[in-house]
Design an enzyme around this catalytic site. Sequence first.
Site, PDB file in Angstrom:
ATOM      1  N   GLY A 110     -12.141 -43.498 -32.487  1.00 46.84           N
ATOM      2  CA  GLY A 110     -12.314 -42.463 -31.478  1.00 46.84           C
ATOM      3  C   GLY A 110     -13.273 -41.345 -31.838  1.00 46.84           C
ATOM      4  O   GLY A 110     -13.125 -40.221 -31.356  1.00 46.84           O
TER       5      GLY A 110
ATOM      6  N   HIS B 218     -22.997 -48.455 -26.165  1.00 46.22           N
ATOM      7  CA  HIS B 218     -23.185 -49.665 -26.974  1.00 46.22           C
ATOM      8  C   HIS B 218     -24.130 -49.339 -28.128  1.00 46.22           C
ATOM      9  O   HIS B 218     -25.192 -48.742 -27.910  1.00 46.22           O
ATOM     10  CB  HIS B 218     -23.744 -50.809 -26.115  1.00 46.22           C
ATOM     11  CG  HIS B 218     -23.917 -52.061 -26.914  1.00 46.22           C
ATOM     12  ND1 HIS B 218     -22.856 -52.876 -27.233  1.00 46.22           N
ATOM     13  CD2 HIS B 218     -25.010 -52.602 -27.506  1.00 46.22           C
ATOM     14  CE1 HIS B 218     -23.293 -53.869 -27.976  1.00 46.22           C
ATOM     15  NE2 HIS B 218     -24.595 -53.737 -28.162  1.00 46.22           N
TER      16      HIS B 218
ATOM     17  N   MET C 286     -12.498 -52.115 -26.809  1.00 45.58           N
ATOM     18  CA  MET C 286     -12.863 -53.457 -27.256  1.00 45.58           C
ATOM     19  C   MET C 286     -12.272 -54.579 -26.397  1.00 45.58           C
ATOM     20  O   MET C 286     -12.398 -55.742 -26.751  1.00 45.58           O
ATOM     21  CB  MET C 286     -12.467 -53.644 -28.726  1.00 45.58           C
ATOM     22  CG  MET C 286     -13.177 -52.672 -29.669  1.00 45.58           C
ATOM     23  SD  MET C 286     -15.000 -52.734 -29.531  1.00 45.58           S
ATOM     24  CE  MET C 286     -15.481 -51.448 -30.700  1.00 45.58           C
TER      25      MET C 286
HETATM   26  C1  GAR Z   1     -19.058 -47.180 -31.441  1.00 41.27           C
HETATM   27  O1  GAR Z   1     -20.101 -47.408 -32.342  1.00 41.27           O
HETATM   28  C2  GAR Z   1     -19.395 -47.807 -30.099  1.00 41.27           C
HETATM   29  O2  GAR Z   1     -20.747 -47.735 -29.784  1.00 41.27           O
HETATM   30  C3  GAR Z   1     -18.967 -49.237 -30.328  1.00 41.27           C
HETATM   31  O3  GAR Z   1     -17.772 -49.141 -31.076  1.00 41.27           O
HETATM   32  C4  GAR Z   1     -17.796 -47.944 -31.870  1.00 41.27           C
HETATM   33  C5  GAR Z   1     -16.524 -47.157 -31.597  1.00 41.27           C
HETATM   34  O4  GAR Z   1     -16.377 -46.092 -32.484  1.00 41.27           O
HETATM   35  N1  GAR Z   1     -18.787 -49.916 -29.079  1.00 41.27           N
HETATM   36  C6  GAR Z   1     -19.089 -51.207 -28.881  1.00 41.27           C
HETATM   37  O5  GAR Z   1     -19.503 -51.937 -29.751  1.00 41.27           O
HETATM   38  C7  GAR Z   1     -18.885 -51.702 -27.463  1.00 41.27           C
HETATM   39  N2  GAR Z   1     -19.527 -52.975 -27.269  1.00 41.27           N
HETATM   40  P1  GAR Z   1     -15.391 -44.859 -32.170  1.00 41.27           P
HETATM   41  O6  GAR Z   1     -13.998 -45.436 -31.865  1.00 41.27           O
HETATM   42  O7  GAR Z   1     -15.374 -44.081 -33.451  1.00 41.27           O
HETATM   43  O8  GAR Z   1     -15.946 -44.074 -31.019  1.00 41.27           O
END
Ligand code: GAR
Length: 208
Positions: free
Chosen positions: A13, A111, A92
């Site tokens: 998050g 993304h 996810m």
């Molecule tokens: C982030 O890097 C986001 O861009 C990626 O997951 C991470 C979540 O981090 N999202 C994807 O890959 C979606 N396809 P966070 O929970 O620390 O925000």
Amino acid sequence: MKTRIAVFVSGGGTNLQALIDFAAAGNLPSGELALVLASRADAYALTRAKEAGIPTAVVSRKESASQDTFEEGILSKLREYKIEMIVLAGFMSILSESFTSRFPKRILNVHPSLIPAFCGKGYYGLKVHEEALARGVKITGATVHFVNEIPDGGEIIFQGCAPVLDGDTPEILQRRVMEEVEWKLLPKATEKVAADILADKDYPKMDL
Ligand code: GAR
């Protein structure tokens, strides 16, 4: 009046935290972070939401009998909190077309690549940075886009880039892309779309 926003999360998050900090600094005048919805009960993002005083909900795909039941569970929370816009911040789980089509131009996703590179089915989280390093690209970045029925295929709102440096590991590169791009562009795009929803009487309506 403010656009009521739900942030969907699955993990740490940090993007949610960037949104919380942006709102606390007075930079989200058109939106209210009205709900944080997690796809797993152990997501640290839920702790961040609670500390910020934002209502939370957990709807787990694994514990839902089917995709339909999962999405019905989400929809009932969105109705309860009168949500008008959704921000996917490290969410996810896949959302079906029958779900996304209810919120045209009202679901944003961040993304961690320069779409159309390293995106689509199977590209999420660290995997994206592993692939960027394996391919040897020298510039990568992140994209904020609208969500439609095609994974990572919706209209692009903002993109920003970050360099790939010698000695990068997937973790180091992920952190750089987050700090230099994601944590800045996701809040900025959220305010832009929240403002557009308020200002444009012809903005695509949702079906909740
Ligand atoms: C982030 O890097 C986001 O861009 C990626 O997951 C991470 C979540 O981090 N999202 C994807 O890959 C979606 N396809 P966070 O929970 O620390 O925000």
